[in-house]
Scaffold this motif. Structure first.
Motif, mmCIF file in Angstrom:
data_model
loop_
_atom_site.group_PDB
_atom_site.id
_atom_site.type_symbol
_atom_site.label_atom_id
_atom_site.label_comp_id
_atom_site.label_asym_id
_atom_site.label_seq_id
_atom_site.Cartn_x
_atom_site.Cartn_y
_atom_site.Cartn_z
ATOM 1 N N PRO A 121 -11.720 0.024 4.047
ATOM 2 C CA PRO A 121 -11.326 0.063 2.631
ATOM 3 C C PRO A 121 -10.574 1.332 2.266
ATOM 4 N N ILE A 122 -9.587 1.168 1.427
ATOM 5 C CA ILE A 122 -8.878 2.293 0.828
ATOM 6 C C ILE A 122 -9.405 2.420 -0.594
ATOM 7 N N GLU A 123 -9.825 3.601 -0.970
ATOM 8 C CA GLU A 123 -10.415 3.778 -2.299
ATOM 9 C C GLU A 123 -9.422 3.380 -3.371
ATOM 10 N N ARG A 124 -9.986 2.822 -4.454
ATOM 11 C CA ARG A 124 -9.159 2.468 -5.610
ATOM 12 C C ARG A 124 -8.567 3.718 -6.226
ATOM 13 N N SER A 125 -7.359 3.589 -6.704
ATOM 14 C CA SER A 125 -6.736 4.701 -7.418
ATOM 15 C C SER A 125 -7.489 4.963 -8.712
ATOM 16 N N ARG A 167 -6.978 -2.026 -0.124
ATOM 17 C CA ARG A 167 -7.664 -1.471 -1.292
ATOM 18 C C ARG A 167 -9.007 -2.134 -1.513
ATOM 19 N N GLU A 168 -9.958 -1.350 -1.966
ATOM 20 C CA GLU A 168 -11.267 -1.887 -2.319
ATOM 21 C C GLU A 168 -11.114 -2.842 -3.490
ATOM 22 N N SER A 191 -7.574 -7.088 -2.678
ATOM 23 C CA SER A 191 -6.828 -7.663 -1.569
ATOM 24 C C SER A 191 -7.172 -9.133 -1.381
ATOM 25 N N THR A 208 -6.480 2.988 -11.816
ATOM 26 C CA THR A 208 -6.832 1.589 -12.033
ATOM 27 C C THR A 208 -8.334 1.381 -12.193
ATOM 28 N N VAL A 245 -4.269 -8.380 -4.925
ATOM 29 C CA VAL A 245 -3.662 -7.251 -5.623
ATOM 30 C C VAL A 245 -2.218 -7.530 -6.039
ATOM 31 N N ILE A 286 0.870 -1.181 0.000
ATOM 32 C CA ILE A 286 0.000 0.000 0.000
ATOM 33 C C ILE A 286 0.903 1.225 0.000
#
Length: 375
Positions: A142-146, A125-126, A129, A149, A158, A18
């Motif tokens: 959750p960490i928002e998707r970049s 990441r959403e 993972s 991507t 991931v 991450i």
């Protein structure tokens, strides 16, 4: 009545899984403040390879930067697991362990922590993972998707996506980067050949084997796959070495095509053939419609590749086979270009260039066909 003691929380951040951002660092620190008091804030990486400004930023927030210069695979994971386990068994251990990673290698660590009566929170990441890791966690943040991507399929693991985006030039310069994407590229090529064959077989029931072969070649050739990669904005996500970046590898058709194949191969391992088909079918449909727009003559009785057509012509006119000669090759390993000539009885009829010898020979044959008036 005595005041309830605030729980202690420790953060263990795998910065190679991450990536460091100021937004995420702030989010982690604020999360700890709302839940209790901080015990440890540890961030793991080979810090010589990280952005200096971001490293200083998280240090100002109280993170301890744990340097792992060891270049062997998973060395960061091992060090993080050892440190978290030692804390869990120590006298002044945190009550809640925050693991910032989507890597399935930490599943065993979560089991150990839970056996010690610790609560576990995973920041990941959403959609990108390890499912096993997330299932073991007491809580998932959750960490928002970049945005980079957003057009790619959602990987459960991931690490497969990261490997698919990793060119060998990056691995050559980053010894702890893990495996490059060439094996996934090999697998993805086979998956694409099967899916494109099935797609064309069902879409064009009236055409013969040779015609299907020609259409499949067009559907999954380097140029078309690079177009898919450009649509998905893959170029800016590829992990390249400095030399490849200098050679503008992000825009190189060969490299884009290979990376697209690797992503398909990785997604196949991650989610299976049906998921790959859902991802790839809209791309195939759009490409096939463009073939129709160009009025591709799929009903022609002879629809074979240029080498076979040129061979038919030479057999008819000279009763011999053409000869293909590679007369030049240039460029670095990640961007080779070959030049081929096609000769008949010592006379050059065409010349072509391509990233493989086969492609160069095919283009030489096409130019030969144009020279003799067949195309």
């Amino acid at each position: 009545m005595p005041r309830k003691k605030k729980p202690l929380l420790s953060i263990y951040w795998d910065c190679q899984n991450i990536k460091i951002t100021s937004e995420l660092a702030d989010k982690l620190v604020n999360f700890v403040k709302t839940r209790g008091s901080v015990s440890h804030q540890r961030a793991y990486s080979n810090w010589k390879q990280e952005n200096g400004d971001r490293a200083k930023y998280i240090e100002r927030l109280g993170f301890e930067r744990i340097d792992v210069p060891d270049t062997s695979k998973n060395s960061v994971d091992y060090q993080l697991i050892v440190d978290a386990t030692q804390e869990a068994f120590g006298d002044k251990s945190a009550d809640i362990f925050i693991i910032v990673s989507g890597d399935g290698d930490f599943s065993g660590l979560l089991s150990i922590l839970k056996a010690q009566g610790k609560k576990t929170v995973v920041f990941a990441r959403e959609g990108g993972s390890s499912k096993v890791l997330l299932d073991l966690a007491d809580e998932v943040q959750p960490i928002e998707r970049s945005p980079d991507t957003a057009k790619l399929p959602v990987f459960r693991d991931v690490s497969l996506l990261i490997r698919a985006l990793t060119h060998r030039s990056y691995v050559n310069e980053h010894a702890n980067a893990g495996e490059d994407n060439e094996r996934l590229e090999f697998l993805g090529d086979s998956v694409l050949n099967f899916l494109s064959s099935r797609f064309l077989f069902n879409r064009y029931p009236e055409i013969n084997e040779a015609q299907l072969t020609r259409l499949r070649s067009a559907l999954v050739d380097e140029v078309q796959l690079a177009d898919f990669a450009n649509y998905l904005e893959i170029g800016k996500q590829i992990r390249l070495g400095k030399g490849a970046i200098k050679d503008k590898g992000y825009n190189n058709e060969s490299l884009l095509s290979d990376t697209f194949e690797a992503i398909v191969g990785g997604y196949f391992l991650d989610s299976g053939l049906d998921a790959v088909w859902e991802f790839i079918e809209p791309l195939f449909i759009a490409a096939a419609e463009s073939f129709d727009d160009m009025q591709t003559d799929i009903s022609a009785p002879i629809l074979v590749d240029s080498k076979n057509r040129f061979q038919q012509w030479t057999l008819e006119h000279f009763s011999c086979h053409p000869e293909y000669i590679i007369v030049d090759q240039s460029g670095p390993d990640h961007h080779k270009e070959f030049t081929a000539e096609v000769q008949v009885q010592g006379k050059v009829y065409g010349m072509g260039r391509g990233r493989t010898k086969k492609e160069a020979e095919k283009r030489a044959a096409e130019n030969g066909l144009k020279k003799v008036g067949v195309l």
